[in-house]
Design a protein around this motif. Structure first.
Motif, PDB file in Angstrom:
ATOM      1  N   GLU A   2      19.403  54.498  52.886  1.00 18.44           N
ATOM      2  CA  GLU A   2      20.699  53.859  52.756  1.00 18.44           C
ATOM      3  C   GLU A   2      21.470  53.924  54.071  1.00 18.44           C
ATOM      4  OE1 GLU A   2      24.510  54.072  49.688  1.00 18.44           O
ATOM      5  OE2 GLU A   2      23.139  55.762  49.893  1.00 18.44           O
ATOM      6  N   GLY A   3      21.343  55.084  54.793  1.00 19.67           N
ATOM      7  CA  GLY A   3      22.019  55.212  56.075  1.00 19.67           C
ATOM      8  C   GLY A   3      21.436  54.279  57.111  1.00 19.67           C
ATOM      9  N   LEU A   4      20.082  54.055  57.072  1.00 20.17           N
ATOM     10  CA  LEU A   4      19.446  53.149  58.023  1.00 20.17           C
ATOM     11  C   LEU A   4      19.912  51.724  57.818  1.00 20.17           C
ATOM     12  CD1 LEU A   4      17.362  52.682  60.246  1.00 20.17           C
ATOM     13  CD2 LEU A   4      15.596  52.490  58.463  1.00 20.17           C
ATOM     14  N   VAL A   5      19.990  51.298  56.571  1.00 21.81           N
ATOM     15  CA  VAL A   5      20.454  49.939  56.279  1.00 21.81           C
ATOM     16  C   VAL A   5      21.895  49.756  56.744  1.00 21.81           C
ATOM     17  CG1 VAL A   5      20.955  48.291  54.438  1.00 21.81           C
ATOM     18  CG2 VAL A   5      18.852  49.657  54.361  1.00 21.81           C
ATOM     19  N   THR A   6      22.708  50.771  56.498  1.00 29.52           N
ATOM     20  CA  THR A   6      24.111  50.683  56.908  1.00 29.52           C
ATOM     21  C   THR A   6      24.235  50.635  58.416  1.00 29.52           C
ATOM     22  OG1 THR A   6      24.674  51.968  54.941  1.00 29.52           O
ATOM     23  CG2 THR A   6      26.390  51.712  56.606  1.00 29.52           C
ATOM     24  N   SER A   7      23.442  51.429  59.144  1.00 31.80           N
ATOM     25  CA  SER A   7      23.497  51.407  60.603  1.00 31.80           C
ATOM     26  C   SER A   7      23.073  50.053  61.155  1.00 31.80           C
ATOM     27  CB  SER A   7      22.606  52.520  61.166  1.00 31.80           C
ATOM     28  OG  SER A   7      21.243  52.307  60.797  1.00 31.80           O
ATOM     29  N   LEU A   8      22.091  49.401  60.500  1.00 27.94           N
ATOM     30  CA  LEU A   8      21.691  48.072  60.941  1.00 27.94           C
ATOM     31  C   LEU A   8      22.820  47.059  60.741  1.00 27.94           C
ATOM     32  CD1 LEU A   8      18.011  47.934  59.572  1.00 27.94           C
ATOM     33  CD2 LEU A   8      18.754  48.222  61.950  1.00 27.94           C
ATOM     34  N   LEU A   9      23.528  47.208  59.632  1.00 28.34           N
ATOM     35  CA  LEU A   9      24.671  46.327  59.404  1.00 28.34           C
ATOM     36  C   LEU A   9      25.749  46.544  60.451  1.00 28.34           C
ATOM     37  CD1 LEU A   9      24.964  46.529  55.504  1.00 28.34           C
ATOM     38  CD2 LEU A   9      24.051  44.645  56.876  1.00 28.34           C
ATOM     39  N   ASN A  23      25.883  63.347  63.183  1.00 31.50           N
ATOM     40  CA  ASN A  23      27.232  63.245  62.634  1.00 31.50           C
ATOM     41  C   ASN A  23      27.505  61.841  62.108  1.00 31.50           C
ATOM     42  OD1 ASN A  23      27.807  65.911  63.251  1.00 31.50           O
ATOM     43  ND2 ASN A  23      28.595  65.398  65.297  1.00 31.50           N
ATOM     44  N   GLY A  24      27.024  60.838  62.838  1.00 29.35           N
ATOM     45  CA  GLY A  24      27.215  59.472  62.385  1.00 29.35           C
ATOM     46  C   GLY A  24      26.465  59.188  61.097  1.00 29.35           C
ATOM     47  N   GLU A  25      25.251  59.718  60.989  1.00 34.43           N
ATOM     48  CA  GLU A  25      24.479  59.526  59.758  1.00 34.43           C
ATOM     49  C   GLU A  25      25.174  60.187  58.567  1.00 34.43           C
ATOM     50  OE1 GLU A  25      20.652  61.045  60.566  1.00 34.43           O
ATOM     51  OE2 GLU A  25      20.047  59.365  61.880  1.00 34.43           O
ATOM     52  N   GLN A  26      25.701  61.394  58.794  1.00 33.02           N
ATOM     53  CA  GLN A  26      26.409  62.087  57.714  1.00 33.02           C
ATOM     54  C   GLN A  26      27.668  61.330  57.305  1.00 33.02           C
ATOM     55  OE1 GLN A  26      27.116  66.144  58.819  1.00 33.02           O
ATOM     56  NE2 GLN A  26      24.937  66.607  59.117  1.00 33.02           N
ATOM     57  N   LEU A  27      28.357  60.757  58.281  1.00 33.35           N
ATOM     58  CA  LEU A  27      29.558  59.993  57.958  1.00 33.35           C
ATOM     59  C   LEU A  27      29.220  58.751  57.137  1.00 33.35           C
ATOM     60  CD1 LEU A  27      32.607  59.469  58.285  1.00 33.35           C
ATOM     61  CD2 LEU A  27      32.081  58.254  60.425  1.00 33.35           C
ATOM     62  N   ILE A  28      28.147  58.050  57.528  1.00 30.69           N
ATOM     63  CA  ILE A  28      27.745  56.851  56.791  1.00 30.69           C
ATOM     64  C   ILE A  28      27.325  57.203  55.368  1.00 30.69           C
ATOM     65  CG2 ILE A  28      26.013  55.012  56.683  1.00 30.69           C
ATOM     66  CD1 ILE A  28      26.081  54.915  59.729  1.00 30.69           C
ATOM     67  N   GLU A  35      31.995  55.481  48.153  1.00 38.88           N
ATOM     68  CA  GLU A  35      32.505  54.109  48.132  1.00 38.88           C
ATOM     69  C   GLU A  35      33.710  53.940  49.064  1.00 38.88           C
ATOM     70  OE1 GLU A  35      33.263  52.925  44.141  1.00 38.88           O
ATOM     71  OE2 GLU A  35      31.158  53.024  43.526  1.00 38.88           O
ATOM     72  N   LEU A  36      33.525  54.431  50.273  1.00 39.13           N
ATOM     73  CA  LEU A  36      34.555  54.285  51.307  1.00 39.13           C
ATOM     74  C   LEU A  36      34.131  53.197  52.283  1.00 39.13           C
ATOM     75  CD1 LEU A  36      35.316  58.057  52.021  1.00 39.13           C
ATOM     76  CD2 LEU A  36      36.508  56.510  50.471  1.00 39.13           C
ATOM     77  N   ARG A  37      35.097  52.641  52.971  1.00 38.80           N
ATOM     78  CA  ARG A  37      34.847  51.494  53.854  1.00 38.80           C
ATOM     79  C   ARG A  37      35.263  51.851  55.287  1.00 38.80           C
ATOM     80  NH1 ARG A  37      37.619  46.488  55.382  1.00 38.80           N
ATOM     81  NH2 ARG A  37      36.175  44.713  55.277  1.00 38.80           N
ATOM     82  N   ILE A  38      34.322  51.751  56.231  1.00 36.75           N
ATOM     83  CA  ILE A  38      34.627  51.958  57.653  1.00 36.75           C
ATOM     84  C   ILE A  38      35.036  50.610  58.231  1.00 36.75           C
ATOM     85  CG2 ILE A  38      33.736  52.758  59.863  1.00 36.75           C
ATOM     86  CD1 ILE A  38      31.696  54.422  58.353  1.00 36.75           C
ATOM     87  N   ASN A  39      36.275  50.489  58.633  1.00 38.64           N
ATOM     88  CA  ASN A  39      36.841  49.182  58.973  1.00 38.64           C
ATOM     89  C   ASN A  39      36.753  48.823  60.456  1.00 38.64           C
ATOM     90  OD1 ASN A  39      38.369  48.402  56.277  1.00 38.64           O
ATOM     91  ND2 ASN A  39      38.779  50.572  56.664  1.00 38.64           N
ATOM     92  N   ASN A  40      36.254  49.707  61.298  1.00 38.28           N
ATOM     93  CA  ASN A  40      36.344  49.468  62.738  1.00 38.28           C
ATOM     94  C   ASN A  40      35.595  48.223  63.204  1.00 38.28           C
ATOM     95  OD1 ASN A  40      37.109  52.241  62.252  1.00 38.28           O
ATOM     96  ND2 ASN A  40      37.073  52.504  64.474  1.00 38.28           N
ATOM     97  N   ASP A  64      36.167  57.467  66.511  1.00 39.12           N
ATOM     98  CA  ASP A  64      37.417  57.496  65.751  1.00 39.12           C
ATOM     99  C   ASP A  64      37.430  56.288  64.826  1.00 39.12           C
ATOM    100  OD1 ASP A  64      38.779  59.756  67.213  1.00 39.12           O
ATOM    101  OD2 ASP A  64      38.434  58.377  68.885  1.00 39.12           O
ATOM    102  N   TYR A  65      37.760  56.513  63.552  1.00 47.41           N
ATOM    103  CA  TYR A  65      37.582  55.467  62.562  1.00 47.41           C
ATOM    104  C   TYR A  65      38.818  55.311  61.676  1.00 47.41           C
ATOM    105  CZ  TYR A  65      32.708  56.345  63.828  1.00 47.41           C
ATOM    106  OH  TYR A  65      31.548  56.506  64.516  1.00 47.41           O
ATOM    107  N   ILE A  66      38.928  54.112  61.127  1.00 48.41           N
ATOM    108  CA  ILE A  66      39.889  53.822  60.065  1.00 48.41           C
ATOM    109  C   ILE A  66      39.082  53.637  58.792  1.00 48.41           C
ATOM    110  CG2 ILE A  66      41.661  52.252  59.218  1.00 48.41           C
ATOM    111  CD1 ILE A  66      42.585  53.769  61.610  1.00 48.41           C
ATOM    112  N   ILE A  67      39.192  54.587  57.860  1.00 50.73           N
ATOM    113  CA  ILE A  67      38.392  54.586  56.637  1.00 50.73           C
ATOM    114  C   ILE A  67      39.322  54.442  55.435  1.00 50.73           C
ATOM    115  CG2 ILE A  67      36.751  55.905  55.238  1.00 50.73           C
ATOM    116  CD1 ILE A  67      35.843  57.298  57.766  1.00 50.73           C
ATOM    117  N   THR A  68      38.968  53.555  54.514  1.00 56.13           N
ATOM    118  CA  THR A  68      39.783  53.326  53.321  1.00 56.13           C
ATOM    119  C   THR A  68      38.908  53.441  52.079  1.00 56.13           C
ATOM    120  OG1 THR A  68      39.431  50.943  53.504  1.00 56.13           O
ATOM    121  CG2 THR A  68      41.423  51.835  54.516  1.00 56.13           C
ATOM    122  N   ASN A  69      39.572  53.653  50.945  1.00 54.19           N
ATOM    123  CA  ASN A  69      38.852  53.724  49.677  1.00 54.19           C
ATOM    124  C   ASN A  69      39.013  52.417  48.913  1.00 54.19           C
ATOM    125  OD1 ASN A  69      41.466  53.792  48.780  1.00 54.19           O
ATOM    126  ND2 ASN A  69      41.439  55.957  48.215  1.00 54.19           N
TER     127      ASN A  69
END
Length: 423
Positions: A2-9, A23-28, A35-40, A64-69
């Motif tokens: 799931e993290g790999l697919v998200t990183s490709l997106l 750290n990036g993989e853990q965040l994703i 069900e959080l959204r990374i908006n950057n 640094d990220y803007i994350i929303t639910n």
């Protein structure tokens, strides 16, 4: 997976091949699981407006990220980008998110600007002397006449005081609903080097100058600002040592501006003037007393001239005026204690004449019967019952009361008198 697919997106959205650490993989994974959204990276921008970290060695990254639910719909987020022009003093860029939210519309109150006399300038001996000279000239041209009534005598004298004060002290504009000044040390001397530092930073990020050149300007500006701040606080501390009474007011104003309660910035229901009028009417009630009869006035007026000499003496008037406290709010006449205290001998003579007229004619000025009621907040701001009222009286009326009190306490009390004594 799931993290790999998200990183490709993310790579597709940002348009670059990214290096994803643990750290990036853990965040994703964390955002995907909750069900959080990374908006950057959802919004098209230049590459320099996507990176949130950049050092002098050319390393760039997004940390640094803007994350929303799910409570915040994606349509409410209009844009997310970094502000490379914001000089934050670090290698991290400020991240800006523009959101559309259903909040109460903020009302922009019109600025309430009023003019006040520069009473503080009377602490300077030159200004004090100039005020006395202007007041002497005004009094000589508009003296209280023998046949003047109490109202006319006070009109002449108050006009002389205000005219001399405006000419000698001048006025300053005060914004009653303006923002508090939480940085009193930020003056025009600091504004100029700060602007130079900002321009140098913009030249550096646009690669017009090198980082070494910007660093020289930054260090020079920081040294200048620190010097100006240190000089301001040293002068501030020195002023408090020389004027302890005035220093208390300065400290309180600063604490009040810095630690202002949060609810003062929240829009609440305002209290109307009719509600204030009804509240103070119920609080004070009917305080109007019956007028004295003509017979009582005749008995009092037949006491003779010796009592007048005993009650209102010029020496006692002068001594009481010298003891008036500075930095007290004036009443309806807008005449501060300092204007009476530093008026000179001519003002003392005219005040003595007016006080004797008040005693002879047995009449109180109509202006003295009116006070300014100021509600002071205690608890809940929406209820008038949670306020206590402070009445600002005319300074000249309080001066006469103090003179009479001094005369009575010094000569009118016997040894058997127990009440109404200071000691």
């Amino acid at each position: 997976m799931e993290g790999l697919v998200t990183s490709l997106l993310v790579e597709l959205r940002i348009g670059l091949t990214i290096t994803l650490n643990s750290n990036g993989e853990q965040l994703i994974q964390f955002c995907a699981h909750n069900e959080l959204r990374i908006n950057n990276t959802f919004y098209p921008h230049k590459q320099q407006h996507k990176y949130t970290f950049e050092n002098t060695r050319g390393h760039k990254s997004i940390i640094d990220y803007i994350i929303t639910n799910r409570n915040i719909h994606p349509s409410k987020i209009l844009d997310v980008r970094t502000l490379t022009s914001a000089n934050t003093g670090t290698n991290h860029h400020m991240v800006l998110a523009i959101m559309r939210n259903c909040v109460q519309k903020k009302t922009h109150n019109k600025p309430k600007v009023t003019e006040k006399l520069n009473i503080e300038s009377l602490s300077d001996d030159t200004t004090k002397y100039l005020y006395q000279q202007r007041l002497r000239k005004a009094i000589n041209e508009n003296k209280i006449l023998k046949d003047d009534t109490v109202e006319l005598a006070w009109k002449r004298l108050s006009t002389d005081i205000r005219t001399a004060a405006e000419e000698a002290l001048g006025k300053r504009k005060v914004n009653l609903n303006g923002k508090p000044n939480t940085k009193p040390w930020f003056t025009h001397e600091i504004k100029s080097p700060a602007e130079e530092k900002r321009k140098s930073y913009l030249q550096y990020i646009s690669q017009t100058i090198t980082y070494a050149d910007y660093k020289v300007v930054r260090n020079k500006t920081n040294m200048e600002i620190q010097t100006i701040k240190r000089q301001f606080w040293e002068k501030y501390s020195s002023d408090m040592e020389n004027d302890l009474y005035g220093g208390q007011k300065k400290i309180w104003n600063m604490i009040r501006d810095i630690k202002r309660p949060i609810n003062e910035y929240i829009h609440t229901k305002t209290i109307t003037l009719k509600e204030w009028e009804r509240y103070f009417h119920e609080l004070y009630g009917d305080t109007v007393t019956s007028q004295p009869t003509e017979q009582k006035q005749e008995n009092i007026s037949g006491e003779g001239e010796d009592i007048q000499q005993q009650l209102i003496s010029k020496d006692k008037s002068e001594a009481t005026m010298r003891k008036m406290k500075n930095r007290k709010s004036p009443g309806l006449d807008n005449i501060n204690n300092e204007l009476l205290k530093y008026g000179g001998n001519e003002l003392i003579d005219q005040m003595h004449v007016m006080f004797n007229k008040i005693y002879d004619q047995r009449k109180v000025l109509e202006e003295w019967k009116v006070s300014i009621s100021i509600p002071v907040f205690k608890k809940e701001k929406k209820d008038p019952n949670n306020y206590r009222g402070i009445s600002l009286l005319s300074t000249t009326s309080k001066l006469l009361i103090n003179i009479i009190t001094e005369e009575i306490s010094s000569s009118g009390m016997s040894e058997e008198q127990q009440g109404f004594r200071q000691n």
